[in-house]
Write a protein that holds these residues in place. Structure first.
Motif, PDB file in Angstrom:
ATOM      1  N   LEU A  43       0.738  -1.264  -0.107  1.00  0.00           N
ATOM      2  CA  LEU A  43       0.282  -0.074   0.015  1.00  0.00           C
ATOM      3  C   LEU A  43       1.079   1.340  -0.046  1.00  0.00           C
ATOM      4  CD1 LEU A  43      -3.018   0.771   0.243  1.00  0.00           C
ATOM      5  CD2 LEU A  43      -2.833   1.138   2.728  1.00  0.00           C
ATOM      6  N   GLN A  46       2.041   1.696  -3.631  1.00  0.00           N
ATOM      7  CA  GLN A  46       0.967   2.018  -4.337  1.00  0.00           C
ATOM      8  C   GLN A  46       0.998   3.640  -4.456  1.00  0.00           C
ATOM      9  OE1 GLN A  46      -2.748   0.415  -4.198  1.00  0.00           O
ATOM     10  NE2 GLN A  46      -1.722  -1.657  -3.580  1.00  0.00           N
ATOM     11  N   TRP A  47       0.873   4.380  -3.074  1.00  0.00           N
ATOM     12  CA  TRP A  47       0.581   5.778  -2.952  1.00  0.00           C
ATOM     13  C   TRP A  47       1.820   6.513  -3.128  1.00  0.00           C
ATOM     14  CZ3 TRP A  47      -3.630   7.568  -3.904  1.00  0.00           C
ATOM     15  CH2 TRP A  47      -4.981   6.753  -3.890  1.00  0.00           C
ATOM     16  N   TRP A  48       3.060   5.655  -2.972  1.00  0.00           N
ATOM     17  CA  TRP A  48       4.305   6.493  -3.285  1.00  0.00           C
ATOM     18  C   TRP A  48       4.469   6.794  -4.726  1.00  0.00           C
ATOM     19  CZ3 TRP A  48       8.438   5.562  -6.694  1.00  0.00           C
ATOM     20  CH2 TRP A  48       9.437   6.298  -6.605  1.00  0.00           C
ATOM     21  N   VAL A  50       1.753   7.464  -6.500  1.00  0.00           N
ATOM     22  CA  VAL A  50       1.091   8.537  -6.812  1.00  0.00           C
ATOM     23  C   VAL A  50       1.672   9.972  -6.349  1.00  0.00           C
ATOM     24  CG1 VAL A  50      -1.356   9.536  -6.260  1.00  0.00           C
ATOM     25  CG2 VAL A  50      -1.069   7.357  -6.789  1.00  0.00           C
ATOM     26  N   ALA A  51       2.196   9.912  -5.252  1.00  0.00           N
ATOM     27  CA  ALA A  51       2.814  10.996  -4.600  1.00  0.00           C
ATOM     28  C   ALA A  51       4.193  11.520  -5.331  1.00  0.00           C
ATOM     29  CB  ALA A  51       3.078  10.789  -3.173  1.00  0.00           C
ATOM     30  N   VAL A 164       2.658  10.064   1.564  1.00  0.00           N
ATOM     31  CA  VAL A 164       2.355   9.058   1.093  1.00  0.00           C
ATOM     32  C   VAL A 164       0.847   8.603   2.296  1.00  0.00           C
ATOM     33  CG1 VAL A 164       2.660   6.541   0.955  1.00  0.00           C
ATOM     34  CG2 VAL A 164       4.229   8.091  -0.041  1.00  0.00           C
ATOM     35  N   TYR A 167      -1.946  10.641   1.691  1.00  0.00           N
ATOM     36  CA  TYR A 167      -2.873   9.897   0.399  1.00  0.00           C
ATOM     37  C   TYR A 167      -3.192   8.337   1.016  1.00  0.00           C
ATOM     38  CZ  TYR A 167      -0.584  12.644  -3.115  1.00  0.00           C
ATOM     39  OH  TYR A 167      -0.536  14.062  -3.907  1.00  0.00           O
ATOM     40  N   ILE A 168      -2.952   7.677   1.568  1.00  0.00           N
ATOM     41  CA  ILE A 168      -3.518   6.575   2.231  1.00  0.00           C
ATOM     42  C   ILE A 168      -4.780   6.804   3.121  1.00  0.00           C
ATOM     43  CG2 ILE A 168      -3.184   4.309   3.412  1.00  0.00           C
ATOM     44  CD1 ILE A 168      -0.312   4.400   2.670  1.00  0.00           C
ATOM     45  N   PHE A 171      -7.566   8.085   0.302  1.00  0.00           N
ATOM     46  CA  PHE A 171      -7.874   7.409  -0.600  1.00  0.00           C
ATOM     47  C   PHE A 171      -7.524   6.076  -0.452  1.00  0.00           C
ATOM     48  CE2 PHE A 171      -6.669  11.638  -2.074  1.00  0.00           C
ATOM     49  CZ  PHE A 171      -7.960  12.114  -2.261  1.00  0.00           C
ATOM     50  N   GLY A 172      -6.646   5.634   0.356  1.00  0.00           N
ATOM     51  CA  GLY A 172      -6.350   4.156   0.249  1.00  0.00           C
ATOM     52  C   GLY A 172      -7.097   3.118   0.862  1.00  0.00           C
ATOM     53  N   LEU A 310      -8.273   8.061 -10.728  1.00  0.00           N
ATOM     54  CA  LEU A 310      -6.773   8.294 -10.668  1.00  0.00           C
ATOM     55  C   LEU A 310      -6.295   8.125 -12.507  1.00  0.00           C
ATOM     56  CD1 LEU A 310      -5.088   6.311  -7.947  1.00  0.00           C
ATOM     57  CD2 LEU A 310      -5.044   8.739  -8.607  1.00  0.00           C
TER      58      LEU A 310
END
Length: 349
Positions: A43, A46-48, A50-51, A164, A167-168, A171-172, A310
């Motif tokens: 997880l 994943q968001w790394w 996006v960031a 990150v 974001y989680i 949205f995570g 996204l």
């Protein structure tokens, strides 16, 4: 004195509480629910992306930077992770269940005898796989369960890791069928203060559709590409998942699809039942939806439902006779904007 890369002077440690807001299908090889660190580390990865993904000109450079931080097992590029994740919970905090999940029904106009339509279970629509017709759901982590997560990472990445985690929190989701709202989580802990969605950086929809073939930034066009379930006045996760299910089903089936060939609806995710496309891999092709559903806490700590787009470049070749990718997505956004149960998320949401 030898100072290793695990020296305390060079490492930071975060201790967070993870609250599961919706049933979470987080299992091992036998598909029974269990708490493991690996999905949480995934997880973070994943968001790394996006960031941080928009910083890199191509996916190879992005993957190299990601591997430097989170490790890699690729042949010829094996690296030890600089980030360590530990999760734990006691029996009072983490509850497991196999109880049926009932979210009501929504009429699906394309199923049933002769394809004349019939009501389908919302839980089954969003959770087919871990939720089945005959045997009910697999064992899952129940909403309101909690776990403790410890993250140890190089101090030079402190700002990035904190981003990150924001974001989680906003949205995570984690586990099986997590793109459909299952496994929604919220974070809390000393020093962690959730930020309003308006503080997150974005890139234009068109720029992202022409850019990387993976999510590398939040998108915006006439506002953040995130819609929030409005005016439920409820703190029951079932109410939000019910609205998300009926909204998503109605959205998809409102996009006409012909029996043969690539159609507009395929842009929402592939495959589409009974509508395979040969050059997209036929029945074996896969393309996850760019729309993600979730139940979250807003900045006031109250439950909300969210639909996040996204955007990224399609990994498949699109037929411009259907309209450009941009125009198709703009049409989908207009449908979401016109839904009176939704509002654009932003500001202090």
């Amino acid at each position: 004195m030898i100072i290793t890369r695990y020296s305390k002077q060079r490492l930071a440690e975060l201790n967070l509480e993870v609250e599961f807001l919706t049933p979470t299908f987080l299992g091992g090889a036998d598909q029974n629910a269990e708490l493991r660190a690996a999905p949480f580390k995934n997880l973070l990865r994943q968001w790394w992306r996006v960031a941080c993904g928009a910083k890199f000109p191509d996916w190879q450079e992005m993957l190299c930077a990601e591997s430097d931080l989170f490790g890699s097992v690729q042949e010829g590029c094996t690296k030890v992770s600089s980030v360590r994740v530990h999760v734990a919970a006691n029996k009072k905090e983490l509850c497991l269940s196999e109880a049926p999940i009932e979210l009501g029904r929504t009429r699906h106009p394309e199923v049933g005898r002769g394809g004349n339509g019939m009501p389908v279970g919302n839980a089954l629509y969003l959770g087919y796989g871990p939720i089945t017709y005959q045997n009910g759901p697999k064992r899952y982590i129940t909403p309101s369960s909690k776990a403790r997560m410890t993250i140890v990472y190089p101090r030079i990445h402190e700002k990035t890791i904190n981003t990150v985690l924001q974001y989680i929190h906003s949205f995570g989701t984690i586990g099986s069928r997590s793109r459909n709202g299952w496994g929604s989580v919220a974070l809390s802990g000393e020093g962690f203060n959730p930020e309003p969605l308006a503080h997150f950086p974005t890139k234009s929809l068109q720029e992202l559709l022409n850019g990387n073939a993976f999510p590398s930034s939040l998108g915006q066009e006439n506002g953040l590409l995130c819609w929030q379930v409005n005016n439920l006045f409820s703190q029951d996760w079932k109410d939000y998942m019910t609205v998300l299910a009926s909204t998503y089903l109605t959205l998809r089936t409102a996009i006409n699809i012909k029996p043969q060939g690539l159609q507009e609806r395929h842009i929402l995710g592939y495959p589409v039942t009974n509508h395979s496309v040969g050059n997209w891999g036929g029945n074996n092709g896969r393309m996850p939806s760019q729309l993600r559903l979730m139940v979250k806490h807003n900045t006031e700590g109250k439950l909300v439902g969210r639909i996040l787009h996204l955007p990224h470049k399609l990994p498949k070749r699109w037929d411009t006779q259907l309209g450009s990718e941009l125009s198709v997505w703009q049409s989908i956004h207009r449908k979401l904007d016109a839904n009176n149960q939704l509002q654009r998320a932003g500001g202090n949401q």
